[in-house]
Design an enzyme around this catalytic site. Structure first.
Site, PDB file in Angstrom:
ATOM      1  N   ASP A 103      79.283  31.323  69.326  1.00 14.09           N
ATOM      2  CA  ASP A 103      78.077  30.721  69.897  1.00 14.09           C
ATOM      3  C   ASP A 103      78.357  30.288  71.333  1.00 14.09           C
ATOM      4  O   ASP A 103      79.506  30.050  71.702  1.00 14.09           O
ATOM      5  CB  ASP A 103      77.667  29.474  69.091  1.00 14.09           C
ATOM      6  CG  ASP A 103      77.261  29.816  67.671  1.00 14.09           C
ATOM      7  OD1 ASP A 103      76.890  30.983  67.433  1.00 14.09           O
ATOM      8  OD2 ASP A 103      77.330  28.917  66.814  1.00 14.09           O
TER       9      ASP A 103
HETATM   10  N1  URA Z   1      80.428  29.554  63.199  1.00 12.86           N
HETATM   11  C1  URA Z   1      79.509  28.943  64.002  1.00 12.86           C
HETATM   12  O1  URA Z   1      78.689  28.164  63.539  1.00 12.86           O
HETATM   13  N2  URA Z   1      79.557  29.195  65.306  1.00 12.86           N
HETATM   14  C2  URA Z   1      80.477  30.025  65.886  1.00 12.86           C
HETATM   15  O2  URA Z   1      80.470  30.199  67.108  1.00 12.86           O
HETATM   16  C3  URA Z   1      81.401  30.641  65.034  1.00 12.86           C
HETATM   17  C4  URA Z   1      81.356  30.398  63.697  1.00 12.86           C
END
Ligand code: URA
Length: 242
Positions: A103
């Site tokens: 993310d």
């Molecule tokens: N899980 C999440 O919630 N975000 C990420 O970036 C990776 C795994």
């Protein structure tokens, strides 16, 4: 292959720039001056030098990035800085892409490569590649939460495979927790959603490992390096040409 393609693949410049470099006598093939872009060379046998530096032709390249917060795991984005913007020109020449996504607000280990077969293998649900995340959580995580993680948390649209929740520390006063979570899947916002399913909130998320790769302690946020020989060898378990 043609000499100009070889030079372009090595990141020397564009085809037009390369033509000029050749005219300016900056390229040698096996020690002899070469000015023709059309010259056929054998990249495995011939020694090509540019400005006195021997060039080596790599098909696949592998970058390990400590992704900072605020950049997107994409190769192009109209609005935001991308992880590609953090790498060198060679990464663009070789057309690397991130192996999976983090993310925008997640930081930590991200592998980028132009080896599609490796990316496919590492992301395949069948391969069950473990990914470990360190998370700062608002709320106190409990033994009950650990059990839920271990059993496989049911989210709205799918049920997660059993995952590991390790509680590193609890701050009762601040009502916050530091945890490590290991999952073998990689669904959208999965870690945040699993924690949310326990009634708590991830406030900081860092990826520490992906399969055999570990975030190096000496790699600052936003920095990257090529994989070492050992790291590359550790990817042999995926059974693809590296
Ligand atoms: N899980 C999440 O919630 N975000 C990420 O970036 C990776 C795994």
């Amino acid at each position: 292959m043609r000499l100009d393609k070889f030079l372009a693949d090595c990141g020397v410049g564009s085809r037009t720039e390369i033509k000029t470099f050749l005219k300016k006598k900056r390229v040698l093939v096996n020690g002899a001056l070469e000015t023709s872009p059309k010259r056929q060379i054998d990249e495995k046998k011939d020694t090509i030098t540019f400005d006195g530096q021997v060039l080596s032709h790599e098909t696949f390249v592998y970058y390990l990035l400590n992704k900072p917060r605020g950049v997107v795991s994409a190769t192009e984005d109209r609005e935001h800085k991308t992880v590609l913007d953090l790498l060198d020109d060679m990464a663009r020449v070789k057309e690397v892409f991130p192996v999976g996504r983090l993310d925008k607000d997640t930081h930590g280990l991200l592998l980028l490569t132009n080896n599609g077969a490796l990316a496919h293998a590492m992301l395949s649900p069948k391969k069950h590649v473990d990914k470990t995340y360190r998370a700062k959580v608002s709320g106190l995580m409990t033994v009950e939460d650990q059990k839920r993680f271990g059993q496989g948390i049911a989210l709205k649209d799918f049920t997660c495979q059993p995952a590991k929740l390790e509680i590193l520390s609890l701050d009762e006063e601040q009502e916050s927790s530091l945890v490590e979570i290991t999952i073998a899947e990689g669904k959208f916002h999965q870690v945040k959603r699993m924690v949310a399913a326990c009634g708590k909130e991830v406030v900081d998320l860092q990826r520490l490992t992906m399969g055999p790769l570990t975030l190096p302690e000496d790699l600052d946020r936003g920095d990257y390096r090529r994989l070492t020989e050992e790291e590359l060898a550790s990817l042999e378990i995926f059974d693809v040409a590296l």
